[in-house]
Design a protein around this motif. Sequence first.
Motif, PDB file in Angstrom:
ATOM      1  N   UNK A  42      66.401  -3.245  37.206  1.00 29.15           N
ATOM      2  CA  UNK A  42      66.986  -1.903  37.010  1.00 29.15           C
ATOM      3  C   UNK A  42      66.665  -0.760  37.561  1.00 29.15           C
ATOM      4  N   UNK A  43      65.323  -0.788  38.007  1.00 27.77           N
ATOM      5  CA  UNK A  43      65.080   0.289  38.956  1.00 27.77           C
ATOM      6  C   UNK A  43      65.832   0.204  40.163  1.00 27.77           C
ATOM      7  N   UNK A  44      65.945  -1.005  40.779  1.00 29.87           N
ATOM      8  CA  UNK A  44      66.502  -1.153  42.052  1.00 29.87           C
ATOM      9  C   UNK A  44      68.282  -0.674  42.043  1.00 29.87           C
ATOM     10  N   UNK A  45      68.811  -0.886  41.053  1.00 26.78           N
ATOM     11  CA  UNK A  45      70.163  -0.715  40.699  1.00 26.78           C
ATOM     12  C   UNK A  45      70.247   1.171  40.542  1.00 26.78           C
ATOM     13  N   UNK A  46      69.142   1.794  40.058  1.00 25.59           N
ATOM     14  CA  UNK A  46      69.157   3.154  39.776  1.00 25.59           C
ATOM     15  C   UNK A  46      68.884   4.099  41.002  1.00 25.59           C
ATOM     16  N   UNK A  47      68.215   3.396  41.912  1.00 24.27           N
ATOM     17  CA  UNK A  47      67.915   4.292  43.015  1.00 24.27           C
ATOM     18  C   UNK A  47      68.540   5.224  43.772  1.00 24.27           C
ATOM     19  N   UNK A  48      69.853   5.114  43.544  1.00 23.01           N
ATOM     20  CA  UNK A  48      70.692   6.241  44.237  1.00 23.01           C
ATOM     21  C   UNK A  48      71.000   7.442  43.400  1.00 23.01           C
ATOM     22  N   UNK A  49      70.392   7.174  42.185  1.00 18.37           N
ATOM     23  CA  UNK A  49      70.925   8.357  41.158  1.00 18.37           C
ATOM     24  C   UNK A  49      69.975   9.835  41.301  1.00 18.37           C
ATOM     25  N   UNK A  50      70.376  10.753  40.847  1.00 18.30           N
ATOM     26  CA  UNK A  50      69.388  12.152  40.908  1.00 18.30           C
ATOM     27  C   UNK A  50      68.160  11.768  40.494  1.00 18.30           C
ATOM     28  N   UNK A  51      66.966  12.508  40.828  1.00 18.39           N
ATOM     29  CA  UNK A  51      65.497  11.924  40.508  1.00 18.39           C
ATOM     30  C   UNK A  51      65.495  12.185  38.888  1.00 18.39           C
ATOM     31  N   UNK A  52      66.109  13.252  38.247  1.00 20.36           N
ATOM     32  CA  UNK A  52      65.606  13.485  36.896  1.00 20.36           C
ATOM     33  C   UNK A  52      66.491  12.328  36.140  1.00 20.36           C
ATOM     34  N   UNK A  53      67.593  11.690  36.536  1.00 22.57           N
ATOM     35  CA  UNK A  53      68.034  10.612  35.995  1.00 22.57           C
ATOM     36  C   UNK A  53      67.444   9.309  36.021  1.00 22.57           C
ATOM     37  N   UNK A  54      66.973   9.119  37.338  1.00 21.71           N
ATOM     38  CA  UNK A  54      66.165   8.257  37.817  1.00 21.71           C
ATOM     39  C   UNK A  54      64.643   8.060  36.976  1.00 21.71           C
ATOM     40  N   UNK A  55      64.313   9.076  36.787  1.00 25.76           N
ATOM     41  CA  UNK A  55      62.906   9.233  36.144  1.00 25.76           C
ATOM     42  C   UNK A  55      63.232   8.995  34.364  1.00 25.76           C
ATOM     43  N   UNK A  56      64.427   9.402  33.976  1.00 16.20           N
ATOM     44  CA  UNK A  56      64.537   9.009  32.538  1.00 16.20           C
ATOM     45  C   UNK A  56      64.842   7.614  32.553  1.00 16.20           C
ATOM     46  N   UNK A  57      65.616   7.057  33.355  1.00 19.26           N
ATOM     47  CA  UNK A  57      65.966   5.708  33.401  1.00 19.26           C
ATOM     48  C   UNK A  57      64.652   4.724  33.525  1.00 19.26           C
ATOM     49  N   UNK A  58      63.620   5.299  34.515  1.00 17.25           N
ATOM     50  CA  UNK A  58      62.539   4.672  34.499  1.00 17.25           C
ATOM     51  C   UNK A  58      61.562   4.571  33.480  1.00 17.25           C
ATOM     52  N   UNK A  59      61.278   5.742  32.813  1.00 16.25           N
ATOM     53  CA  UNK A  59      60.539   5.906  31.766  1.00 16.25           C
ATOM     54  C   UNK A  59      61.070   5.174  30.455  1.00 16.25           C
TER      55      UNK A  59
END
Length: 120
Positions: A42-59
């Motif tokens: 999931x994290x590899x798929x979301x690496x292209x997103x903006x940082x705030x959305x990436x952190x939301x997806x990560x946590x």
Amino acid sequence: MTAIAWLLLALPLYFLGEAQILWGTIVGCLLPALCFVIGFYSMCRNLHRPLNKLMTAFFGGMLARMAFIGLAFFLILWLTQLHVASLLTSLFGFYILYLVLELYFVNGRFKHIKEGQQWA
């Protein structure tokens, strides 16, 4: 890392020798491993997103996986006769191990993105 952990666990598990303890340890390893694979993908798929959305997806993903592990733990205790201490100890230990690995890899990918390199 998992192989090293299993090598360290092999001798005590061999001498304890009860099937319930061994199966509790195996299930306690496989559940966090499954969550690690799902979270890392999931994290590899979301690496292209903006940082705030990436952190939301990560946590958010970390919270969802932790809730899944908690629910699975209680279902396993309710439906099986596994050794509780071995299940809980290995579940906690392997969860911490895989969480550290995930944070290490994600931090490495953030460095590559920050430096402008492409994700391979």
